[in-house]
Design a protein around this motif. Structure first.
Motif, PDB file in Angstrom:
ATOM      1  N   VAL A 158      10.539  -4.375   5.901  1.00  0.00           N
ATOM      2  CA  VAL A 158      10.039  -5.610   5.295  1.00  0.00           C
ATOM      3  C   VAL A 158       9.462  -6.498   6.385  1.00  0.00           C
ATOM      4  CG1 VAL A 158      10.601  -7.682   3.973  1.00  0.00           C
ATOM      5  CG2 VAL A 158      11.749  -5.511   3.445  1.00  0.00           C
ATOM      6  N   ASP A 159       8.192  -6.820   6.266  1.00  0.00           N
ATOM      7  CA  ASP A 159       7.571  -7.824   7.132  1.00  0.00           C
ATOM      8  C   ASP A 159       7.610  -9.128   6.355  1.00  0.00           C
ATOM      9  OD1 ASP A 159       6.101  -8.877   9.363  1.00  0.00           O
ATOM     10  OD2 ASP A 159       4.300  -8.809   8.130  1.00  0.00           O
ATOM     11  N   LEU A 160       8.613  -9.939   6.640  1.00  0.00           N
ATOM     12  CA  LEU A 160       8.867 -11.134   5.833  1.00  0.00           C
ATOM     13  C   LEU A 160       8.082 -12.323   6.360  1.00  0.00           C
ATOM     14  CD1 LEU A 160      10.737 -11.890   3.387  1.00  0.00           C
ATOM     15  CD2 LEU A 160      12.234 -12.961   5.081  1.00  0.00           C
ATOM     16  N   ALA A 161       7.498 -13.072   5.457  1.00  0.00           N
ATOM     17  CA  ALA A 161       6.836 -14.331   5.775  1.00  0.00           C
ATOM     18  C   ALA A 161       7.458 -15.424   4.907  1.00  0.00           C
ATOM     19  CB  ALA A 161       5.333 -14.230   5.511  1.00  0.00           C
ATOM     20  N   ALA A 162       7.055 -16.656   5.144  1.00  0.00           N
ATOM     21  CA  ALA A 162       7.637 -17.762   4.401  1.00  0.00           C
ATOM     22  C   ALA A 162       7.269 -17.726   2.925  1.00  0.00           C
ATOM     23  CB  ALA A 162       7.201 -19.084   5.026  1.00  0.00           C
ATOM     24  N   SER A 163       6.193 -17.032   2.585  1.00  0.00           N
ATOM     25  CA  SER A 163       5.780 -16.937   1.192  1.00  0.00           C
ATOM     26  C   SER A 163       5.240 -15.537   0.913  1.00  0.00           C
ATOM     27  CB  SER A 163       4.718 -17.996   0.870  1.00  0.00           C
ATOM     28  OG  SER A 163       3.604 -17.868   1.726  1.00  0.00           O
ATOM     29  N   ALA A 164       5.026 -15.262  -0.358  1.00  0.00           N
ATOM     30  CA  ALA A 164       4.667 -13.903  -0.785  1.00  0.00           C
ATOM     31  C   ALA A 164       3.335 -13.379  -0.230  1.00  0.00           C
ATOM     32  CB  ALA A 164       4.651 -13.839  -2.317  1.00  0.00           C
ATOM     33  N   PRO A 165       2.270 -14.168  -0.142  1.00  0.00           N
ATOM     34  CA  PRO A 165       0.970 -13.595   0.250  1.00  0.00           C
ATOM     35  C   PRO A 165       0.972 -12.809   1.548  1.00  0.00           C
ATOM     36  CG  PRO A 165       0.655 -15.785  -0.645  1.00  0.00           C
ATOM     37  CD  PRO A 165       2.135 -15.591  -0.523  1.00  0.00           C
ATOM     38  N   ASN A 166       1.830 -13.181   2.505  1.00  0.00           N
ATOM     39  CA  ASN A 166       1.851 -12.496   3.794  1.00  0.00           C
ATOM     40  C   ASN A 166       3.092 -11.616   3.978  1.00  0.00           C
ATOM     41  OD1 ASN A 166      -0.597 -13.634   4.658  1.00  0.00           O
ATOM     42  ND2 ASN A 166       0.439 -15.472   5.370  1.00  0.00           N
ATOM     43  N   THR A 167       3.750 -11.281   2.890  1.00  0.00           N
ATOM     44  CA  THR A 167       4.957 -10.454   2.942  1.00  0.00           C
ATOM     45  C   THR A 167       4.637  -9.057   2.434  1.00  0.00           C
ATOM     46  OG1 THR A 167       6.417 -12.360   2.618  1.00  0.00           O
ATOM     47  CG2 THR A 167       7.327 -10.189   2.107  1.00  0.00           C
ATOM     48  N   ALA A 168       5.096  -8.048   3.172  1.00  0.00           N
ATOM     49  CA  ALA A 168       4.840  -6.657   2.782  1.00  0.00           C
ATOM     50  C   ALA A 168       6.102  -5.831   2.973  1.00  0.00           C
ATOM     51  CB  ALA A 168       3.695  -6.073   3.602  1.00  0.00           C
ATOM     52  N   ALA A 169       6.152  -4.717   2.252  1.00  0.00           N
ATOM     53  CA  ALA A 169       7.279  -3.789   2.372  1.00  0.00           C
ATOM     54  C   ALA A 169       6.750  -2.363   2.404  1.00  0.00           C
ATOM     55  CB  ALA A 169       8.257  -3.968   1.208  1.00  0.00           C
ATOM     56  N   ALA A 170       7.461  -1.516   3.129  1.00  0.00           N
ATOM     57  CA  ALA A 170       7.100  -0.104   3.232  1.00  0.00           C
ATOM     58  C   ALA A 170       8.354   0.736   3.025  1.00  0.00           C
ATOM     59  CB  ALA A 170       6.492   0.198   4.600  1.00  0.00           C
ATOM     60  N   VAL A 171       8.182   1.866   2.341  1.00  0.00           N
ATOM     61  CA  VAL A 171       9.292   2.789   2.097  1.00  0.00           C
ATOM     62  C   VAL A 171       8.927   4.149   2.684  1.00  0.00           C
ATOM     63  CG1 VAL A 171      10.718   3.931   0.369  1.00  0.00           C
ATOM     64  CG2 VAL A 171       9.960   1.570  -0.015  1.00  0.00           C
ATOM     65  N   VAL A 172       9.822   4.689   3.520  1.00  0.00           N
ATOM     66  CA  VAL A 172       9.612   5.990   4.147  1.00  0.00           C
ATOM     67  C   VAL A 172      10.730   6.926   3.695  1.00  0.00           C
ATOM     68  CG1 VAL A 172       9.412   7.260   6.321  1.00  0.00           C
ATOM     69  CG2 VAL A 172       8.506   4.933   6.146  1.00  0.00           C
ATOM     70  N   SER A 173      10.349   8.096   3.209  1.00  0.00           N
ATOM     71  CA  SER A 173      11.311   9.110   2.782  1.00  0.00           C
ATOM     72  C   SER A 173      11.414  10.178   3.851  1.00  0.00           C
ATOM     73  CB  SER A 173      10.873   9.737   1.450  1.00  0.00           C
ATOM     74  OG  SER A 173      10.804   8.748   0.430  1.00  0.00           O
ATOM     75  N   TRP A 174      12.658  10.484   4.269  1.00  0.00           N
ATOM     76  CA  TRP A 174      12.903  11.412   5.371  1.00  0.00           C
ATOM     77  C   TRP A 174      13.496  12.713   4.862  1.00  0.00           C
ATOM     78  CZ3 TRP A 174      11.635   9.730  10.328  1.00  0.00           C
ATOM     79  CH2 TRP A 174      11.326   8.375  10.440  1.00  0.00           C
ATOM     80  N   GLU A 175      12.993  13.820   5.376  1.00  0.00           N
ATOM     81  CA  GLU A 175      13.505  15.137   5.028  1.00  0.00           C
ATOM     82  C   GLU A 175      13.419  16.010   6.267  1.00  0.00           C
ATOM     83  OE1 GLU A 175      15.453  17.798   2.865  1.00  0.00           O
ATOM     84  OE2 GLU A 175      14.771  15.913   1.965  1.00  0.00           O
ATOM     85  N   GLY A 176      14.574  16.259   6.891  1.00  0.00           N
ATOM     86  CA  GLY A 176      14.572  17.054   8.107  1.00  0.00           C
ATOM     87  C   GLY A 176      13.747  16.421   9.208  1.00  0.00           C
ATOM     88  N   ARG A 177      12.723  17.146   9.661  1.00  0.00           N
ATOM     89  CA  ARG A 177      11.884  16.677  10.760  1.00  0.00           C
ATOM     90  C   ARG A 177      10.610  15.978  10.298  1.00  0.00           C
ATOM     91  NH1 ARG A 177      13.197  19.338  15.696  1.00  0.00           N
ATOM     92  NH2 ARG A 177      14.875  20.858  15.445  1.00  0.00           N
ATOM     93  N   THR A 178      10.513  15.704   9.015  1.00  0.00           N
ATOM     94  CA  THR A 178       9.305  15.066   8.489  1.00  0.00           C
ATOM     95  C   THR A 178       9.650  13.798   7.720  1.00  0.00           C
ATOM     96  OG1 THR A 178       9.358  16.339   6.426  1.00  0.00           O
ATOM     97  CG2 THR A 178       8.142  17.288   8.290  1.00  0.00           C
ATOM     98  N   ALA A 179       8.647  12.949   7.581  1.00  0.00           N
ATOM     99  CA  ALA A 179       8.811  11.703   6.839  1.00  0.00           C
ATOM    100  C   ALA A 179       7.491  11.363   6.159  1.00  0.00           C
ATOM    101  CB  ALA A 179       9.222  10.567   7.775  1.00  0.00           C
ATOM    102  N   VAL A 180       7.588  10.826   4.967  1.00  0.00           N
ATOM    103  CA  VAL A 180       6.401  10.454   4.205  1.00  0.00           C
ATOM    104  C   VAL A 180       6.480   8.965   3.891  1.00  0.00           C
ATOM    105  CG1 VAL A 180       5.063  10.804   2.105  1.00  0.00           C
ATOM    106  CG2 VAL A 180       6.209  12.743   3.198  1.00  0.00           C
ATOM    107  N   ALA A 181       5.441   8.236   4.282  1.00  0.00           N
ATOM    108  CA  ALA A 181       5.369   6.809   3.999  1.00  0.00           C
ATOM    109  C   ALA A 181       4.614   6.594   2.690  1.00  0.00           C
ATOM    110  CB  ALA A 181       4.663   6.070   5.134  1.00  0.00           C
ATOM    111  N   ALA A 182       5.266   5.951   1.735  1.00  0.00           N
ATOM    112  CA  ALA A 182       4.603   5.632   0.478  1.00  0.00           C
ATOM    113  C   ALA A 182       3.607   4.495   0.702  1.00  0.00           C
ATOM    114  CB  ALA A 182       5.644   5.222  -0.566  1.00  0.00           C
ATOM    115  N   ALA A 183       2.736   4.291  -0.263  1.00  0.00           N
ATOM    116  CA  ALA A 183       1.796   3.174  -0.174  1.00  0.00           C
ATOM    117  C   ALA A 183       2.578   1.874  -0.046  1.00  0.00           C
ATOM    118  CB  ALA A 183       0.902   3.145  -1.405  1.00  0.00           C
ATOM    119  N   PRO A 184       2.147   0.966   0.820  1.00  0.00           N
ATOM    120  CA  PRO A 184       2.891  -0.273   1.025  1.00  0.00           C
ATOM    121  C   PRO A 184       2.849  -1.193  -0.197  1.00  0.00           C
ATOM    122  CG  PRO A 184       0.769  -0.400   2.116  1.00  0.00           C
ATOM    123  CD  PRO A 184       0.906   1.006   1.623  1.00  0.00           C
TER     124      PRO A 184
END
Length: 245
Positions: A6-32
């Protein structure tokens, strides 16, 4: 496992979140997720599985001397800096213990973290305090030292520790972390938004913390970290370690 950044800012317009799924030696980042509201963040953080971890780019608390000074002022008690040089005393209110230690760890030429007490960053921490309190009321308290599933992170410092350039570059990150992938659409979004990119770095630092790579506060520093928060800083060159299963 999943890691959330989570890149948190004081308000929603500049706040983003990312989810990464891990499996063994690989990881997939979903769309932010961008322009995140409090409700969206709470929904994301409330649905954590036991193995999930979260990295939040935001100070988890204020410097203890600053809190003491503001409390004294509110109560009409003597200002803690009475009799001291005003400038020197204010300098002691600016940074937390973890800010000072992080700056020292980053070495010469690095800039100290922004002050949570003397900068607009304080508004972001106030937003986090509100979110953390709501999470606690829902049975998911946040341990400010990062001993639980949620840790405080500092993406720009993490990028430097991993040998990445000063400029945010998804291409550079993917080259340095070949186990990480994302869809073309997600890639375009991470490249377009600095907030989304920092959220992705935060998710990777959460993985480092989950693997025990980030130093915890010492016994001496722990009481302070429990109040002020603690930045989880990955070791130099540790990015490949995240993908070793």
């Amino acid at each position: 496992m999943r890691t959330v950044g989570v890149d948190l800012a004081a308000s929603a317009p500049n706040t983003a979140a990312a989810v990464v799924s891990w499996e063994g030696r690989t990881a997939v980042a979903a769309a932010p997720r961008v322009r995140c509201t409090d409700l969206e963040l709470l929904g994301l953080l409330e649905r954590l599985e036991p193995d999930d971890r979260v990295g939040v780019d935001c100070p988890f608390g204020w410097p203890i001397p600053f809190v003491q000074a503001v409390s004294a002022h509110a109560a009409g008690a003597p200002w803690p800096g009475r009799g001291l040089d005003s400038g020197e005393h204010r300098a002691g209110l600016r940074l937390r213990r973890t800010d000072l230690l992080t700056h020292r760890a980053m070495g010469r030429g690095s800039r100290p973290p922004l002050s949570v007490s003397f900068d607009k960053l304080g508004a972001t921490t106030a937003r986090w305090a509100h979110l953390a309190d709501e999470l606690a009321s829902r049975g998911r308290p946040v341990e400010r030292t990062g001993e639980g599933p949620v840790v405080e992170v500092y993406p720009s410092a993490a990028r430097r520790r991993w040998g990445l350039g000063k400029e945010r570059s998804l291409a550079e990150l993917l080259a340095a972390a070949p186990g990480l992938s994302c869809s073309p659409k997600a890639r375009e979004q991470y490249e377009r938004s600095e907030h989304a990119f920092d959220a992705l770095i935060a998710a990777l630092v959460a993985r480092a913390a989950a693997l025990g790579l980030t130093p915890r506060p010492s016994a001496d520093d722990r009481p302070t970290a429990e109040v002020e928060g603690w930045i989880h800083l990955p070791p130099e060159g540790s990015l490949p370690e995240l993908f070793r299963g």
